[in-house]
Each structure stands twice: as C-alpha cells, then as structure tokens.
Motif scaffolding. Structure first.
Motif, PDB file in Angstrom:
ATOM      1  N   SER A 110       0.841  -1.184   0.000  1.00 45.27           N
ATOM      2  CA  SER A 110       0.000   0.000   0.000  1.00 45.27           C
ATOM      3  C   SER A 110       0.888   1.249   0.000  1.00 45.27           C
ATOM      4  O   SER A 110       1.713   1.432   0.894  1.00 45.27           O
ATOM      5  CB  SER A 110      -0.900  -0.012   1.240  1.00 45.27           C
ATOM      6  OG  SER A 110      -1.843   1.019   1.168  1.00 45.27           O
TER       7      SER A 110
ATOM      8  N   PHE B  30       1.144   5.694  -1.072  1.00 43.99           N
ATOM      9  CA  PHE B  30       0.431   6.959  -1.204  1.00 43.99           C
ATOM     10  C   PHE B  30       1.234   7.799  -2.203  1.00 43.99           C
ATOM     11  O   PHE B  30       2.182   8.484  -1.830  1.00 43.99           O
ATOM     12  CB  PHE B  30       0.377   7.638   0.181  1.00 43.99           C
ATOM     13  CG  PHE B  30      -0.607   8.749   0.292  1.00 43.99           C
ATOM     14  CD1 PHE B  30      -1.971   8.516   0.226  1.00 43.99           C
ATOM     15  CD2 PHE B  30      -0.166  10.046   0.492  1.00 43.99           C
ATOM     16  CE1 PHE B  30      -2.882   9.553   0.362  1.00 43.99           C
ATOM     17  CE2 PHE B  30      -1.062  11.095   0.625  1.00 43.99           C
ATOM     18  CZ  PHE B  30      -2.425  10.844   0.564  1.00 43.99           C
TER      19      PHE B  30
ATOM     20  N   CYS C 231       2.758  10.552  -4.767  1.00 40.43           N
ATOM     21  CA  CYS C 231       2.861  12.010  -4.778  1.00 40.43           C
ATOM     22  C   CYS C 231       3.789  12.431  -5.928  1.00 40.43           C
ATOM     23  O   CYS C 231       4.492  11.599  -6.484  1.00 40.43           O
ATOM     24  CB  CYS C 231       3.461  12.526  -3.474  1.00 40.43           C
ATOM     25  SG  CYS C 231       2.579  12.002  -1.988  1.00 40.43           S
TER      26      CYS C 231
ATOM     27  N   CYS D 115      -0.568  14.786  -3.449  1.00 34.05           N
ATOM     28  CA  CYS D 115      -0.604  13.335  -3.512  1.00 34.05           C
ATOM     29  C   CYS D 115      -1.947  12.901  -4.092  1.00 34.05           C
ATOM     30  O   CYS D 115      -2.872  13.699  -4.211  1.00 34.05           O
ATOM     31  CB  CYS D 115      -0.408  12.753  -2.117  1.00 34.05           C
ATOM     32  SG  CYS D 115       1.216  13.176  -1.408  1.00 34.05           S
TER      33      CYS D 115
ATOM     34  N   GLY E   7      -4.278  11.287  -2.893  1.00 35.77           N
ATOM     35  CA  GLY E   7      -5.406  11.492  -1.995  1.00 35.77           C
ATOM     36  C   GLY E   7      -5.895  10.220  -1.345  1.00 35.77           C
ATOM     37  O   GLY E   7      -6.817  10.246  -0.546  1.00 35.77           O
ATOM     38  N   LYS E   8      -5.300   9.086  -1.691  1.00 36.20           N
ATOM     39  CA  LYS E   8      -5.675   7.827  -1.046  1.00 36.20           C
ATOM     40  C   LYS E   8      -4.527   6.840  -1.181  1.00 36.20           C
ATOM     41  O   LYS E   8      -3.694   6.948  -2.063  1.00 36.20           O
ATOM     42  CB  LYS E   8      -6.957   7.257  -1.653  1.00 36.20           C
ATOM     43  CG  LYS E   8      -6.868   6.961  -3.132  1.00 36.20           C
ATOM     44  CD  LYS E   8      -8.212   6.488  -3.671  1.00 36.20           C
ATOM     45  CE  LYS E   8      -8.137   6.325  -5.183  1.00 36.20           C
ATOM     46  NZ  LYS E   8      -9.375   5.882  -5.749  1.00 36.20           N
ATOM     47  N   TRP E   9      -4.518   5.889  -0.285  1.00 41.24           N
ATOM     48  CA  TRP E   9      -3.529   4.825  -0.347  1.00 41.24           C
ATOM     49  C   TRP E   9      -3.953   3.853  -1.433  1.00 41.24           C
ATOM     50  O   TRP E   9      -5.130   3.574  -1.617  1.00 41.24           O
ATOM     51  CB  TRP E   9      -3.446   4.100   1.000  1.00 41.24           C
ATOM     52  CG  TRP E   9      -2.785   4.934   2.041  1.00 41.24           C
ATOM     53  CD1 TRP E   9      -3.387   5.848   2.853  1.00 41.24           C
ATOM     54  CD2 TRP E   9      -1.408   4.959   2.359  1.00 41.24           C
ATOM     55  NE1 TRP E   9      -2.463   6.445   3.663  1.00 41.24           N
ATOM     56  CE2 TRP E   9      -1.228   5.912   3.389  1.00 41.24           C
ATOM     57  CE3 TRP E   9      -0.296   4.276   1.897  1.00 41.24           C
ATOM     58  CZ2 TRP E   9       0.006   6.198   3.945  1.00 41.24           C
ATOM     59  CZ3 TRP E   9       0.936   4.553   2.464  1.00 41.24           C
ATOM     60  CH2 TRP E   9       1.082   5.499   3.466  1.00 41.24           C
ATOM     61  N   LEU E  10      -2.983   3.349  -2.182  1.00 46.78           N
ATOM     62  CA  LEU E  10      -3.278   2.450  -3.287  1.00 46.78           C
ATOM     63  C   LEU E  10      -2.498   1.162  -3.192  1.00 46.78           C
ATOM     64  O   LEU E  10      -1.360   1.136  -2.739  1.00 46.78           O
ATOM     65  CB  LEU E  10      -2.874   3.093  -4.619  1.00 46.78           C
ATOM     66  CG  LEU E  10      -3.685   4.238  -5.156  1.00 46.78           C
ATOM     67  CD1 LEU E  10      -3.074   4.719  -6.459  1.00 46.78           C
ATOM     68  CD2 LEU E  10      -5.118   3.831  -5.387  1.00 46.78           C
ATOM     69  N   THR E  11      -3.111   0.116  -3.642  1.00 48.56           N
ATOM     70  CA  THR E  11      -2.400  -1.097  -4.008  1.00 48.56           C
ATOM     71  C   THR E  11      -2.636  -1.249  -5.506  1.00 48.56           C
ATOM     72  O   THR E  11      -3.359  -0.468  -6.113  1.00 48.56           O
ATOM     73  CB  THR E  11      -2.919  -2.325  -3.239  1.00 48.56           C
ATOM     74  OG1 THR E  11      -4.318  -2.443  -3.467  1.00 48.56           O
ATOM     75  CG2 THR E  11      -2.654  -2.199  -1.749  1.00 48.56           C
TER      76      THR E  11
ATOM     77  N   ASN F 204      -3.971  -1.726  -8.994  1.00 48.06           N
ATOM     78  CA  ASN F 204      -5.352  -1.783  -9.467  1.00 48.06           C
ATOM     79  C   ASN F 204      -5.448  -2.373 -10.873  1.00 48.06           C
ATOM     80  O   ASN F 204      -6.470  -2.267 -11.508  1.00 48.06           O
ATOM     81  CB  ASN F 204      -5.997  -0.402  -9.415  1.00 48.06           C
ATOM     82  CG  ASN F 204      -5.253   0.633 -10.235  1.00 48.06           C
ATOM     83  OD1 ASN F 204      -4.229   0.337 -10.844  1.00 48.06           O
ATOM     84  ND2 ASN F 204      -5.762   1.849 -10.235  1.00 48.06           N
TER      85      ASN F 204
ATOM     86  N   TYR G  18       6.525   8.566  -3.207  1.00 48.67           N
ATOM     87  CA  TYR G  18       5.384   7.939  -2.538  1.00 48.67           C
ATOM     88  C   TYR G  18       5.686   7.740  -1.063  1.00 48.67           C
ATOM     89  O   TYR G  18       6.838   7.666  -0.634  1.00 48.67           O
ATOM     90  CB  TYR G  18       5.021   6.594  -3.194  1.00 48.67           C
ATOM     91  CG  TYR G  18       6.154   5.600  -3.257  1.00 48.67           C
ATOM     92  CD1 TYR G  18       6.346   4.655  -2.255  1.00 48.67           C
ATOM     93  CD2 TYR G  18       7.031   5.609  -4.332  1.00 48.67           C
ATOM     94  CE1 TYR G  18       7.391   3.757  -2.320  1.00 48.67           C
ATOM     95  CE2 TYR G  18       8.076   4.708  -4.409  1.00 48.67           C
ATOM     96  CZ  TYR G  18       8.250   3.790  -3.398  1.00 48.67           C
ATOM     97  OH  TYR G  18       9.291   2.899  -3.463  1.00 48.67           O
TER      98      TYR G  18
END
Length: 164
Positions: free
Chosen positions: A82, A84, A86, A106, A108-112, A114, A140
């Motif tokens: 996960s 974030f 930026c 950034c 605006g949300k944490w990502l794995t 997709n 990040y």
C-alpha cells in the motif's frame, strides 16, 4: 541569340532576387501557434526506476500546449504494498541543479495495484509556470518494516521547456 529583358523585366528580376536573398539570409520560418508554449516532455528515458520493496516508478511529464505542465506517474507494485503516490514540479536551474517550484500533491488515497499486471497510474493536476525548463519528480509514502511512515523520493521524468 541574346534576349534583353526590358525595363519591366529587369525590375521583376531584381525583385525576385531580393526576395530570394532575404529568404536565404534570414531563413524560412513557419509560424507557430500562439498557444504552443511548451516543448519536450515524455517519460523517463531509462524506463522504470527500481525503488524499495519491489516498487518501480516511471514518471512522465507533459506540457498542456500553453503554459501548464502535468504529470503521469506509473508504478509497478507486484507485491501489492500500500503506497500513497505524490509528485513535485522542479525547475531546472542554469547550473543543472533543481529547485522545487510546486507540489502536485498526492493522489489522496492509499493504493495497491489496481491492474492485473500489478501497475498503478497517478495523473496529476496541471500547474501553470513561467518560462524555463521543468521536470516532474515522482515519490510515494509507505510504511517501512518497522511500521514507520517514510517518503521515498523517486525518479524524474524528461524535461519540458516553457517559452514565449
């Protein structure tokens, strides 16, 4: 047989030679659109940059055809960590150092990841700038193995020139 040009023929020949001489000395230029104030851009020329924990970044930057620059940051995240994402906008100085002039913020949300291939894409907003040369820098936030939140400053994309 020799022909004479006459008075009008000499004037036309002289005018033609003047025009040709002017084009040869000044060069032929093609008018550029008034809104085309950016040049260069593109993705990092060495492909993805390997970062921590298997994550890799491919920053790209583009001019908007006017006086704005935006970024497209691609991440490979095969371990589904996960993050974030930026990005920052840096100006390239005359001595080839860089100075941060803006923060794209950034995602605006944490990502794995997709996507099926483990990749993520983060598109930034457009930031207006003055004349100069700029690069987009990717980065990040992530948690290290000890649970500490750290910021990984990543790679930079190709340069974008803003002029006019």
């Amino acid at each position: 047989m020799r022909k004479t040009l006459g008075r009008q023929g000499v004037k036309r020949a002289a005018a033609t030679l003047t025009i040709v001489g002017t084009l040869l000395t000044t060069g032929v230029t093609v008018a550029q659109s008034a809104s085309a104030n950016t040049g260069g851009g593109g993705c990092r020329d060495k492909g993805y940059a390997d970062e921590t924990y298997g994550i890799a970044e491919l920053p790209c930057r583009w001019g908007d055809g006017s006086r704005g620059i935006y970024g497209e940051i691609n991440y490979k995240n095969p371990n589904n960590i996960s993050i974030f994402p930026c990005a920052q906008l840096l100006k390239v100085n005359s001595d080839h150092t860089t100075t941060q002039v803006a923060n794209f913020d950034c995602l605006g949300k944490w990502l794995t990841s997709n996507r099926a291939d483990g990749s993520i894409q983060f598109n930034t907003k457009t930031i207006g700038v003055s004349n100069g040369t700029y690069v987009v820098q990717a980065g990040y936030w992530e948690y290290d193995p000890n649970g500490n939140l750290v910021y990984i400053v990543g790679a930079q994309g190709r340069q974008v020139q803003v002029f006019g």
